[in-house]
Design an enzyme around this catalytic site. Sequence first.
Site, short mmCIF file in Angstrom:
data_model
loop_
_atom_site.label_atom_id
_atom_site.label_comp_id
_atom_site.label_asym_id
_atom_site.label_seq_id
_atom_site.Cartn_x
_atom_site.Cartn_y
_atom_site.Cartn_z
N ASN A 15 44.34 40.09 30.36
CA ASN A 15 44.58 39.78 31.78
C ASN A 15 45.22 38.40 31.92
O ASN A 15 46.13 38.21 32.74
CB ASN A 15 43.28 39.86 32.57
CG ASN A 15 42.91 41.29 32.92
OD1 ASN A 15 43.51 41.90 33.81
ND2 ASN A 15 41.94 41.86 32.21
N ARG A 66 21.78 26.92 30.68
CA ARG A 66 22.92 27.46 31.43
C ARG A 66 23.44 26.45 32.47
O ARG A 66 24.65 26.29 32.64
CB ARG A 66 22.52 28.76 32.14
CG ARG A 66 23.68 29.38 32.93
CD ARG A 66 23.29 30.65 33.65
NE ARG A 66 22.60 31.61 32.80
CZ ARG A 66 23.18 32.34 31.85
NH1 ARG A 66 24.47 32.23 31.64
NH2 ARG A 66 22.48 33.18 31.12
N MET A 91 32.41 36.42 29.81
CA MET A 91 31.27 37.31 29.56
C MET A 91 29.91 36.65 29.75
O MET A 91 28.89 37.23 29.38
CB MET A 91 31.38 37.89 28.14
CG MET A 91 32.64 38.70 27.92
SD MET A 91 32.88 40.01 29.15
CE MET A 91 31.59 41.16 28.66
N ASN A 108 36.82 37.50 40.16
CA ASN A 108 36.55 38.14 38.88
C ASN A 108 37.19 39.52 38.88
O ASN A 108 37.26 40.17 39.94
CB ASN A 108 35.03 38.30 38.70
CG ASN A 108 34.66 38.97 37.39
OD1 ASN A 108 35.14 38.61 36.32
ND2 ASN A 108 33.79 39.98 37.46
N HIS A 110 36.62 43.21 37.39
CA HIS A 110 35.51 43.98 36.82
C HIS A 110 35.97 45.43 36.62
O HIS A 110 36.56 46.02 37.53
CB HIS A 110 34.31 43.94 37.78
CG HIS A 110 33.14 44.72 37.28
ND1 HIS A 110 32.28 44.22 36.32
CD2 HIS A 110 32.70 45.96 37.56
CE1 HIS A 110 31.36 45.13 36.05
NE2 HIS A 110 31.59 46.19 36.79
N SER A 137 38.07 46.63 39.86
CA SER A 137 37.94 45.91 41.14
C SER A 137 38.17 44.43 40.90
O SER A 137 37.74 43.88 39.88
CB SER A 137 36.53 46.08 41.72
OG SER A 137 36.17 47.43 41.86
N THR A 142 30.13 35.63 43.71
CA THR A 142 29.01 35.03 44.41
C THR A 142 27.84 34.98 43.41
O THR A 142 27.97 35.44 42.27
CB THR A 142 28.59 35.85 45.64
OG1 THR A 142 28.11 37.12 45.19
CG2 THR A 142 29.75 36.03 46.61
N ASP A 146 28.46 40.62 40.07
CA ASP A 146 29.40 41.69 40.40
C ASP A 146 29.18 42.21 41.83
O ASP A 146 29.52 43.36 42.14
CB ASP A 146 29.29 42.87 39.40
CG ASP A 146 29.61 42.43 37.97
OD1 ASP A 146 30.45 41.53 37.80
OD2 ASP A 146 29.03 43.00 37.03
N GLU A 175 44.36 47.43 35.41
CA GLU A 175 43.77 46.12 35.70
C GLU A 175 44.86 45.06 35.84
O GLU A 175 44.79 44.21 36.74
CB GLU A 175 42.83 45.68 34.57
CG GLU A 175 41.50 46.35 34.56
CD GLU A 175 40.56 45.69 33.56
OE1 GLU A 175 40.64 44.48 33.32
OE2 GLU A 175 39.72 46.41 33.01
C1 GRF Z 1 38.51 43.52 31.23
O1 GRF Z 1 38.19 44.87 31.11
C2 GRF Z 1 37.91 42.94 32.49
O2 GRF Z 1 37.90 43.83 33.54
C3 GRF Z 1 36.52 42.63 32.04
O3 GRF Z 1 36.65 42.16 30.73
C4 GRF Z 1 37.83 42.70 30.15
C5 GRF Z 1 38.68 41.54 29.72
O4 GRF Z 1 39.83 41.96 29.02
N1 GRF Z 1 35.89 41.71 32.94
P1 GRF Z 1 40.91 40.88 28.58
O5 GRF Z 1 40.14 39.80 27.81
O6 GRF Z 1 41.57 40.35 29.80
O7 GRF Z 1 41.85 41.61 27.67
#
Ligand code: GRF
Length: 218
Positions: A15, A66, A91, A108, A110, A137, A142, A146, A175
């Site tokens: 992404n 955290r 993550m 984010n 998701h 999505s 928040t 999710d 995505e």
């Molecule tokens: C994607 O599936 C995103 O929706 C999720 O984690 C994955 C990240 O993929 N939150 P990348 O690291 O952008 O390839």
Amino acid sequence: MPLRIAVIASGRGSNLQAILDAIAAGTLDAEIVGVWSDRRDAFALQRARAAGVPAHLVRPRDYGDRTGHDAALFGAIDLAEPELIVCAGYMRLIGAAAVDARPGRMINIHPSLLPAFKGLHTHQQALDAGVTEHGASVHVVTADLDGGPVLSQARVPVLPGDTADSLAARVLTREHPLLLETLRWIAERRLVLTGSRVDVNGHPLTAPLQLAANQRFA
Ligand code: GRF
């Protein structure tokens, strides 16, 4: 003025790459002010460096808890003065203090049609539930995992014989254009996030924008 974006990512970074490529191609009026990761081995960091974007590692193990890690990470991000923080495969859970201090400034992506299938293993969750449609999505972050307002969605069919991997691959192809189109609307100030309030073209957003097959919002 180009939209100033910070990206946080834990892994592969496809992404992130989609954003970098769109900026380079002139199809997204934005600038990535830095990429941050919690993992040294995140390929996203290499992608950032290859594009000449500052890449930063903020490891959780270097902080007591955290809250401490969040404070270091988001404190560093704040110094780069992004308008928007994009979680692109980040993550880790983000604590409420860090989220609440940046209302409406974090989004984010998701891999599910929220509110369905929050959390991890969303593609397997979709298969187990027997749904015929799945997708991705983009939502406002928040303190509710999710659970923030959903800005936009892209849909794919679940096909006979799908595995979690085949379904994930189909969703991923949607995505990237979904995230880019959402960022374009934010960059064009058509989509305005103010705390948990979202306006689209000057009116409250009442339902997620839907990415059409031609990759524009319907
Ligand atoms: C994607 O599936 C995103 O929706 C999720 O984690 C994955 C990240 O993929 N939150 P990348 O690291 O952008 O390839």
